[in-house]
Enzyme design. Structure first.
Site, PDB file in Angstrom:
ATOM      1  N   LYS A 150      57.657  25.103   2.483  1.00 44.58           N
ATOM      2  CA  LYS A 150      57.303  26.386   3.086  1.00 44.58           C
ATOM      3  C   LYS A 150      57.799  26.389   4.532  1.00 44.58           C
ATOM      4  O   LYS A 150      57.532  25.464   5.301  1.00 44.58           O
ATOM      5  CB  LYS A 150      55.782  26.526   3.045  1.00 44.58           C
ATOM      6  CG  LYS A 150      55.277  27.928   2.928  1.00 44.58           C
ATOM      7  CD  LYS A 150      53.782  27.879   2.656  1.00 44.58           C
ATOM      8  CE  LYS A 150      53.163  29.227   2.743  1.00 44.58           C
ATOM      9  NZ  LYS A 150      51.712  29.148   2.801  1.00 44.58           N
TER      10      LYS A 150
HETATM   11  C1  E4P Z   1      50.116  32.181   2.155  1.00 40.68           C
HETATM   12  O1  E4P Z   1      50.804  31.321   1.694  1.00 40.68           O
HETATM   13  C2  E4P Z   1      49.088  31.967   3.176  1.00 40.68           C
HETATM   14  O2  E4P Z   1      48.555  30.672   3.015  1.00 40.68           O
HETATM   15  C3  E4P Z   1      47.904  32.885   3.065  1.00 40.68           C
HETATM   16  O3  E4P Z   1      48.003  33.767   1.987  1.00 40.68           O
HETATM   17  C4  E4P Z   1      47.422  33.436   4.342  1.00 40.68           C
HETATM   18  O4  E4P Z   1      46.313  34.244   4.093  1.00 40.68           O
HETATM   19  P1  E4P Z   1      45.271  34.711   5.222  1.00 40.68           P
HETATM   20  O5  E4P Z   1      45.861  35.879   5.931  1.00 40.68           O
HETATM   21  O6  E4P Z   1      44.040  35.076   4.447  1.00 40.68           O
HETATM   22  O7  E4P Z   1      45.067  33.524   6.124  1.00 40.68           O
END
Ligand code: E4P
Length: 216
Positions: free
Chosen positions: A83
């Site tokens: 990522k």
């Molecule tokens: C995606 O990969 C992120 O980990 C995640 O969806 C972030 O979500 P949040 O805005 O609830 O922190």
């Protein structure tokens, strides 16, 4: 649409995996920090629990650092997806990692142009954060529709991974819009099968069955 769980909590992931409905997992540095488990150990355990793509985020901010971390992460397990944040450096790293045959998930995407660039760099997944857009008064799900159109226009194969999901309505809209994946927090995942009329109907069936003294 594939269902990923957005969590680094091993108890949650174990329970989710037992449903047999989970196709993968996404983590991020905040979730990993909350887990209290070392990153490598955590990833290996998640890979054991869920036999699908597991996103692990780099923390370097420059392209060479991201590439080095990405290569290291990808060697941990064949299901690891690297990522990378949607920055200039992240896009550069995505291109190199993709050329190496390493699966990538370009994260923190907030606009269709950003998603276009991620696809151009060969990203396997792009993660538009719908909930965080809603939080600032911008319709998050519109972004999914826009990215779908952009990718259709140019035949990009990058998968749209709906992230920052806050409630079942986000999941429903993702399915209706043809998103490839939604990554869902465990507390939202457990709500997906629930409906008050299902509960009410089942209670009535059970009460009638019992009142009639029937057995199987
Ligand atoms: C995606 O990969 C992120 O980990 C995640 O969806 C972030 O979500 P949040 O805005 O609830 O922190």
């Amino acid at each position: 649409m594939k269902i990923f769980i957005d969590s680094a909590n091993l108890d949650e992931l174990e329970k989710a995996a037992q449903t047999g409905m989970i196709d993968g997992v996404t983590t991020n540095p905040s979730l990993v920090a909350k887990s209290g488990v070392s990153f490598e150990k955590l990833l290996m355990r998640i890979c054991e629990l869920v036999p699908g793509p597991i996103s692990a985020e780099v923390t370097a901010l420059d392209a060479p650092g991201m590439i080095e971390e990405g290569r290291k992460l990808s060697k941990l397990h064949s299901n690891i997806v690297v990522k990378v944040p949607l920055t200039d450096a992240g896009l550069k790293a995505t291109r190199i990692l993709s050329q190496d045959g390493i699966a990538t998930n370009v994260t923190l995407c907030f606009s269709p142009i950003q998603a276009y660039l991620a696809a151009k760099c060969g990203a396997t997944y792009v993660s538009p954060f719908v909930g965080r857009l809603d939080d600032i008064g911008v319709a998050g799900m519109q972004l999914i529709q826009d990215i779908r159109k952009v990718y259709q226009n140019y035949g990009f194969t990058t998968q749209i991974l709906v992230a920052s999901v806050r409630h079942p309505e986000h999941v429903l809209q993702s399915i209706m819009m043809g998103a490839d994946v939604a990554t869902i927090p465990y507390n939202v995942f457990t709500k997906l099968a629930q409906h008050p009329l299902t509960e009410k109907g089942l209670n009535q069936f059970m009460a009638d069955w019992k009142a009639a003294g029937l057995t199987l």
